[in-house]
Design an enzyme around this catalytic site. Sequence first.
Site, PDB file in Angstrom:
ATOM      1  N   ARG A  28      20.306 -20.523   7.208  1.00  0.00           N
ATOM      2  CA  ARG A  28      20.808 -19.926   8.437  1.00  0.00           C
ATOM      3  C   ARG A  28      21.834 -20.877   9.029  1.00  0.00           C
ATOM      4  O   ARG A  28      21.901 -22.052   8.654  1.00  0.00           O
ATOM      5  CB  ARG A  28      19.657 -19.691   9.409  1.00  0.00           C
ATOM      6  CG  ARG A  28      18.691 -18.603   8.951  1.00  0.00           C
ATOM      7  CD  ARG A  28      17.373 -18.675   9.697  1.00  0.00           C
ATOM      8  NE  ARG A  28      17.529 -18.484  11.135  1.00  0.00           N
ATOM      9  CZ  ARG A  28      16.553 -18.700  12.015  1.00  0.00           C
ATOM     10  NH1 ARG A  28      15.380 -19.142  11.609  1.00  0.00           N
ATOM     11  NH2 ARG A  28      16.758 -18.485  13.303  1.00  0.00           N
ATOM     12  N   LYS A  49       7.118 -21.655   8.817  1.00  0.00           N
ATOM     13  CA  LYS A  49       6.350 -20.749   9.677  1.00  0.00           C
ATOM     14  C   LYS A  49       7.008 -19.373   9.776  1.00  0.00           C
ATOM     15  O   LYS A  49       6.356 -18.401  10.157  1.00  0.00           O
ATOM     16  CB  LYS A  49       6.171 -21.344  11.074  1.00  0.00           C
ATOM     17  CG  LYS A  49       7.443 -21.451  11.895  1.00  0.00           C
ATOM     18  CD  LYS A  49       7.151 -21.975  13.289  1.00  0.00           C
ATOM     19  CE  LYS A  49       8.415 -22.030  14.125  1.00  0.00           C
ATOM     20  NZ  LYS A  49       8.171 -22.486  15.501  1.00  0.00           N
ATOM     21  N   ASP A  50       8.315 -19.271   9.435  1.00  0.00           N
ATOM     22  CA  ASP A  50       9.023 -17.993   9.475  1.00  0.00           C
ATOM     23  C   ASP A  50       8.857 -17.181   8.193  1.00  0.00           C
ATOM     24  O   ASP A  50       9.283 -16.025   8.141  1.00  0.00           O
ATOM     25  CB  ASP A  50      10.529 -18.222   9.695  1.00  0.00           C
ATOM     26  CG  ASP A  50      10.846 -18.819  11.051  1.00  0.00           C
ATOM     27  OD1 ASP A  50      10.056 -18.603  11.990  1.00  0.00           O
ATOM     28  OD2 ASP A  50      11.884 -19.501  11.168  1.00  0.00           O
ATOM     29  N   LEU A  69       4.315 -14.429  20.414  1.00  0.00           N
ATOM     30  CA  LEU A  69       3.075 -13.828  20.905  1.00  0.00           C
ATOM     31  C   LEU A  69       1.913 -14.809  20.818  1.00  0.00           C
ATOM     32  O   LEU A  69       0.997 -14.772  21.639  1.00  0.00           O
ATOM     33  CB  LEU A  69       2.748 -12.563  20.105  1.00  0.00           C
ATOM     34  CG  LEU A  69       3.703 -11.381  20.254  1.00  0.00           C
ATOM     35  CD1 LEU A  69       3.230 -10.208  19.419  1.00  0.00           C
ATOM     36  CD2 LEU A  69       3.834 -10.962  21.720  1.00  0.00           C
ATOM     37  N   ARG A  70       1.935 -15.684  19.815  1.00  0.00           N
ATOM     38  CA  ARG A  70       0.891 -16.703  19.676  1.00  0.00           C
ATOM     39  C   ARG A  70       0.896 -17.650  20.867  1.00  0.00           C
ATOM     40  O   ARG A  70      -0.152 -17.929  21.463  1.00  0.00           O
ATOM     41  CB  ARG A  70       1.108 -17.480  18.364  1.00  0.00           C
ATOM     42  CG  ARG A  70       0.201 -18.695  18.203  1.00  0.00           C
ATOM     43  CD  ARG A  70       0.643 -19.545  17.012  1.00  0.00           C
ATOM     44  NE  ARG A  70       2.009 -20.038  17.174  1.00  0.00           N
ATOM     45  CZ  ARG A  70       2.347 -21.117  17.871  1.00  0.00           C
ATOM     46  NH1 ARG A  70       1.411 -21.822  18.492  1.00  0.00           N
ATOM     47  NH2 ARG A  70       3.607 -21.511  17.956  1.00  0.00           N
ATOM     48  N   ARG A  71       2.083 -18.125  21.223  1.00  0.00           N
ATOM     49  CA  ARG A  71       2.174 -19.034  22.369  1.00  0.00           C
ATOM     50  C   ARG A  71       1.830 -18.318  23.670  1.00  0.00           C
ATOM     51  O   ARG A  71       1.137 -18.853  24.529  1.00  0.00           O
ATOM     52  CB  ARG A  71       3.586 -19.629  22.445  1.00  0.00           C
ATOM     53  CG  ARG A  71       3.893 -20.609  21.328  1.00  0.00           C
ATOM     54  CD  ARG A  71       5.353 -20.979  21.274  1.00  0.00           C
ATOM     55  NE  ARG A  71       5.624 -21.976  20.244  1.00  0.00           N
ATOM     56  CZ  ARG A  71       6.788 -22.147  19.637  1.00  0.00           C
ATOM     57  NH1 ARG A  71       7.815 -21.358  19.974  1.00  0.00           N
ATOM     58  NH2 ARG A  71       6.952 -23.070  18.717  1.00  0.00           N
ATOM     59  N   ARG A 127      14.519 -15.675  23.520  1.00  0.00           N
ATOM     60  CA  ARG A 127      15.024 -15.643  22.151  1.00  0.00           C
ATOM     61  C   ARG A 127      16.252 -16.526  22.025  1.00  0.00           C
ATOM     62  O   ARG A 127      16.841 -16.939  23.011  1.00  0.00           O
ATOM     63  CB  ARG A 127      15.389 -14.200  21.763  1.00  0.00           C
ATOM     64  CG  ARG A 127      14.199 -13.240  21.662  1.00  0.00           C
ATOM     65  CD  ARG A 127      13.387 -13.471  20.412  1.00  0.00           C
ATOM     66  NE  ARG A 127      14.265 -13.661  19.255  1.00  0.00           N
ATOM     67  CZ  ARG A 127      14.943 -12.691  18.640  1.00  0.00           C
ATOM     68  NH1 ARG A 127      14.841 -11.448  19.077  1.00  0.00           N
ATOM     69  NH2 ARG A 127      15.715 -12.950  17.603  1.00  0.00           N
ATOM     70  N   ASN A 182      18.521 -19.597  19.354  1.00  0.00           N
ATOM     71  CA  ASN A 182      18.263 -20.878  18.718  1.00  0.00           C
ATOM     72  C   ASN A 182      17.831 -21.900  19.769  1.00  0.00           C
ATOM     73  O   ASN A 182      17.790 -21.602  20.965  1.00  0.00           O
ATOM     74  CB  ASN A 182      19.497 -21.348  17.924  1.00  0.00           C
ATOM     75  CG  ASN A 182      20.712 -21.566  18.800  1.00  0.00           C
ATOM     76  OD1 ASN A 182      20.624 -22.126  19.885  1.00  0.00           O
ATOM     77  ND2 ASN A 182      21.873 -21.118  18.338  1.00  0.00           N
ATOM     78  N   ARG A 238      17.997 -21.475  23.896  1.00  0.00           N
ATOM     79  CA  ARG A 238      16.777 -21.345  24.688  1.00  0.00           C
ATOM     80  C   ARG A 238      16.683 -22.433  25.754  1.00  0.00           C
ATOM     81  O   ARG A 238      16.249 -22.175  26.882  1.00  0.00           O
ATOM     82  CB  ARG A 238      15.551 -21.375  23.773  1.00  0.00           C
ATOM     83  CG  ARG A 238      15.328 -20.053  23.042  1.00  0.00           C
ATOM     84  CD  ARG A 238      14.112 -20.092  22.148  1.00  0.00           C
ATOM     85  NE  ARG A 238      14.365 -20.826  20.920  1.00  0.00           N
ATOM     86  CZ  ARG A 238      13.457 -21.564  20.277  1.00  0.00           C
ATOM     87  NH1 ARG A 238      12.241 -21.702  20.780  1.00  0.00           N
ATOM     88  NH2 ARG A 238      13.774 -22.181  19.158  1.00  0.00           N
ATOM     89  N   CYS A 275       3.849 -12.665  10.551  1.00  0.00           N
ATOM     90  CA  CYS A 275       4.417 -13.836  11.235  1.00  0.00           C
ATOM     91  C   CYS A 275       4.417 -13.688  12.752  1.00  0.00           C
ATOM     92  O   CYS A 275       4.771 -14.621  13.462  1.00  0.00           O
ATOM     93  CB  CYS A 275       5.857 -14.072  10.757  1.00  0.00           C
ATOM     94  SG  CYS A 275       5.965 -14.601   9.041  1.00  0.00           S
TER      95      CYS A 275
END
Length: 304
Positions: free
Chosen positions: A10, A80-81, A124-126, A143, A145, A149, A234
Site C-alpha cells: 500500500r 492483522k489486516d 469495532l474491537r477497540r 478512518r 492512515n 487520523r 477481521c
Amino acid sequence: MSKVIRIGTRDSELALWQAKTVQRALEHTGHQTELVPVKSTGDLNLDQPLYEMGITGIFTKTLDVAMIKGEVDIAVHSMKDVPTALPKGIVEGAVMKRANTLDILVHKGTDFLETEGMIATGSLRRKAQWLHRYPKHRVTDLRGNVNTRLQKLQDNDWNGAIFAAAGLERIEVLPENHINLNWMLPAPAQGAMLIVAMENDDYCRKALAALNHEASQVCVHIERQFLRTLEGGCTAPIGALAEIVDGNVHFRGALFSLDGKQKFETEKILPLGAHAEIGKNAAIELLENGGKELMQELRKILNT
C-alpha cells in the site's frame, strides 16, 4: 537463477515503511528488489466504517490481485489486516519479528476518563473494549492512515483516539500525550508484518524463508487460529494475544458484543511444543460457554 523481486505495498507512509524494511532485509541477503506501491479499496473510501463495507481483507485484496496477475512478486501486509484464509495460490512467505502489540490512547488530557467523553476509533474491537471499561463514554468512527487520523483528532473536539502503538512508533509520530492500554486485548497478529508470495514461486519463497522470525510466527498463528475458529473475520470485536514466556505459551482471548456489555474471555498456558491446538481449543471453549450465540448475532449484524 536470480531476478528483481517486485515488492507490492500500500502507499501509506506506514505501509511504505514496512515494505522498505523488507526491502532492506532482502537486499542484505543479496537480492535485488523494486517497490511497487498500490492504493487499496480501504484507503480510497474513508467515509464509511470498515465493517459496513462488508469486505474481508479490504486492505489486502488489491495486492492479492496484483500478485495473481503477475504485477508484483511478493506483498507486505500488516498481518492483522490479512484474512485467516489466504487466496488460492498465495502462501505465507515470512513473518517478520513482531513489534509492540499494545493499543494506545492519544489524548488531550485524561480528566474525562472518570466522567464522560468521546473517543475515536475505526475498530469495532477497540470500541467494544472501550465501552466495556467506560460505559458512559461515546465512540465515533475514525478512518484514514496514521497521519490522517492524528490530524483528525486535532481538528475535532474528541477527547482521544485509539491507535496501535507499533504503527506510530515505526514512523516516529508517537505523541507524548498518550497512555498504554495494557488492559485492551490487541487484534490477532497486531504488530506483526506478513510477507506473502505465490505458491509456485520457489525463488521468492526461498528468499523470504530467511527473513522469518519463528517465535513471532508461532504466536500470531495461535491468535489467528483462535480468530478462524470463531469465524470472526477481521472486523468482529475479537482480541487475542499469545506470548512465549520461559518456554511456555501464554494465551488470552476475548469476544465482545458491539456495545461492550457482553464479554466472553479465555486464558490458557501450555508448554511450547504442546501448543498446536491452543488457539482452536480456547475458541471452542469460549463458544461453548456462551460465545456461540453472540457470534451468531454478530454475523447477522456485520453481514447485512
